[in-house]
Design a protein around this motif. Structure first.
Motif, PDB file in Angstrom:
ATOM      1  N   GLN A 127       0.738  -1.391   0.017  1.00 42.34           N
ATOM      2  CA  GLN A 127      -0.062  -0.071   0.027  1.00 42.34           C
ATOM      3  C   GLN A 127       0.877   1.317  -0.166  1.00 42.34           C
ATOM      4  O   GLN A 127       0.592   2.265  -0.665  1.00 42.34           O
ATOM      5  CB  GLN A 127      -0.927  -0.005   1.092  1.00 42.34           C
TER       6      GLN A 127
ATOM      7  N   ARG B  40       0.920   4.074  -2.883  1.00 43.47           N
ATOM      8  CA  ARG B  40       0.791   5.440  -2.540  1.00 43.47           C
ATOM      9  C   ARG B  40       1.755   6.397  -3.184  1.00 43.47           C
ATOM     10  O   ARG B  40       1.581   7.489  -3.861  1.00 43.47           O
ATOM     11  CB  ARG B  40       0.567   5.682  -1.021  1.00 43.47           C
TER      12      ARG B  40
ATOM     13  N   LEU C 272      -5.455   1.501  -3.849  1.00 43.03           N
ATOM     14  CA  LEU C 272      -5.438   1.396  -1.965  1.00 43.03           C
ATOM     15  C   LEU C 272      -6.721   0.953  -1.426  1.00 43.03           C
ATOM     16  O   LEU C 272      -7.982   1.161  -1.992  1.00 43.03           O
ATOM     17  CB  LEU C 272      -5.276   2.988  -1.603  1.00 43.03           C
ATOM     18  N   THR C 273      -6.330  -0.077  -0.562  1.00 38.73           N
ATOM     19  CA  THR C 273      -7.519  -0.752   0.063  1.00 38.73           C
ATOM     20  C   THR C 273      -8.375  -0.052   0.900  1.00 38.73           C
ATOM     21  O   THR C 273      -9.566  -0.341   1.282  1.00 38.73           O
ATOM     22  CB  THR C 273      -6.907  -2.274   0.557  1.00 38.73           C
ATOM     23  N   SER C 274      -7.814   1.052   1.655  1.00 41.54           N
ATOM     24  CA  SER C 274      -8.505   1.787   2.533  1.00 41.54           C
ATOM     25  C   SER C 274      -9.221   2.663   1.732  1.00 41.54           C
ATOM     26  O   SER C 274      -9.049   3.643   0.940  1.00 41.54           O
ATOM     27  CB  SER C 274      -7.749   2.702   3.267  1.00 41.54           C
ATOM     28  N   PRO C 275     -10.683   2.727   1.976  1.00 42.95           N
ATOM     29  CA  PRO C 275     -11.675   3.659   1.403  1.00 42.95           C
ATOM     30  C   PRO C 275     -11.265   5.172   1.756  1.00 42.95           C
ATOM     31  O   PRO C 275     -11.290   5.842   0.713  1.00 42.95           O
ATOM     32  CB  PRO C 275     -12.960   3.449   1.950  1.00 42.95           C
ATOM     33  N   TYR C 276     -10.733   5.485   2.827  1.00 43.54           N
ATOM     34  CA  TYR C 276     -10.223   7.044   3.164  1.00 43.54           C
ATOM     35  C   TYR C 276      -9.069   7.067   2.020  1.00 43.54           C
ATOM     36  O   TYR C 276      -9.286   8.052   1.485  1.00 43.54           O
ATOM     37  CB  TYR C 276     -10.107   6.802   4.633  1.00 43.54           C
ATOM     38  N   GLU C 277      -7.897   6.235   2.203  1.00 47.23           N
ATOM     39  CA  GLU C 277      -6.828   6.820   1.411  1.00 47.23           C
ATOM     40  C   GLU C 277      -7.056   6.889  -0.009  1.00 47.23           C
ATOM     41  O   GLU C 277      -6.952   7.672  -0.442  1.00 47.23           O
ATOM     42  CB  GLU C 277      -5.793   5.714   1.684  1.00 47.23           C
ATOM     43  N   ARG C 278      -7.922   6.111  -0.567  1.00 47.09           N
ATOM     44  CA  ARG C 278      -8.595   6.229  -2.032  1.00 47.09           C
ATOM     45  C   ARG C 278      -9.060   7.309  -2.177  1.00 47.09           C
ATOM     46  O   ARG C 278      -8.627   8.087  -3.343  1.00 47.09           O
ATOM     47  CB  ARG C 278      -9.163   4.855  -2.340  1.00 47.09           C
TER      48      ARG C 278
ATOM     49  N   ARG D 240     -12.873   9.725   7.614  1.00 39.28           N
ATOM     50  CA  ARG D 240     -11.494  10.284   8.252  1.00 39.28           C
ATOM     51  C   ARG D 240     -11.151   9.623   9.462  1.00 39.28           C
ATOM     52  O   ARG D 240     -12.006   9.353  10.163  1.00 39.28           O
ATOM     53  CB  ARG D 240     -11.045  11.538   8.035  1.00 39.28           C
ATOM     54  N   PRO D 241     -10.153   9.170   9.580  1.00 34.73           N
ATOM     55  CA  PRO D 241      -9.670   8.991  11.059  1.00 34.73           C
ATOM     56  C   PRO D 241      -9.979  10.090  12.317  1.00 34.73           C
ATOM     57  O   PRO D 241      -9.761  11.219  11.682  1.00 34.73           O
ATOM     58  CB  PRO D 241      -8.111   8.541  11.030  1.00 34.73           C
TER      59      PRO D 241
END
Length: 168
Positions: A47, A51, A79-85, A128-129
């Motif tokens: 990942q 990125r 990217l597997t994280s929806p947030y990061e994507r 978001r976190p």
């Protein structure tokens, strides 16, 4: 004899990622991209490498039609994280618009890219976190840039006086 690329070891990936960061800090995006490609060849799902690869490609945007927008988009799409994507898709659109602005393209033609970036940042904002305001900061920057773009519709209205007629 045909030469082939050499494959790095998976145990060397953390150090290679550190080198990617180093080269990006030095504004040597091509070097960073090359290392990312070596990492992804050894670990296609890494990942951080995906990125960084997308970012290294966008670091090279000049505002030309030859910018590799689709290639960066494909890497961010993995990217597997929806947030990061969502977040990195926003950065992709933002960087394309900024590069096009720097290259001298008419500012008002870039609205769609800035608005697409903002939509991605809003999407990321929803998931978001906790205590991570990166999406808000990027969204605000895009809005400030949009607000600085002259309204071209108003310019058109001022170009003709009431008594003027369009050319034949």
């Amino acid at each position: 004899m045909e030469r082939q690329l050499k494959t790095i070891s998976k145990s060397g990936i953390p150090e290679a990622l550190a080198k990617v960061q180093h080269y990006r800090y030095l504004n040597q995006a091509e070097e960073a991209e090359s290392i990312c490609r070596d990492i992804v060849a050894a670990d296609p799902e890494n990942q951080m490498a995906l990125r960084y690869l997308g970012l290294a490609i966008t670091d090279q945007f000049t505002g030309a039609m030859t910018d590799r927008f689709k290639e960066a988009e494909e890497n961010f799409g993995k990217l597997t994280s929806p947030y990061e994507r969502s977040y990195y898709m926003g950065i992709l659109y933002e960087r394309r618009a900024k590069a096009q602005l720097r290259s001298g393209q008419l500012a008002h033609t870039l609205r769609a890219s800035f608005e697409a970036a903002m939509r991605h940042f809003e999407e990321a904002e929803q998931i978001r976190p906790k205590s991570n305001d990166d999406t808000l900061l990027r969204w605000n920057r895009c809005l400030r840039l949009l607000d600085s773009i002259p309204d071209r519709a108003g310019d058109r209205d001022q170009a003709f006086e009431i008594h003027d007629t369009p050319p034949l």
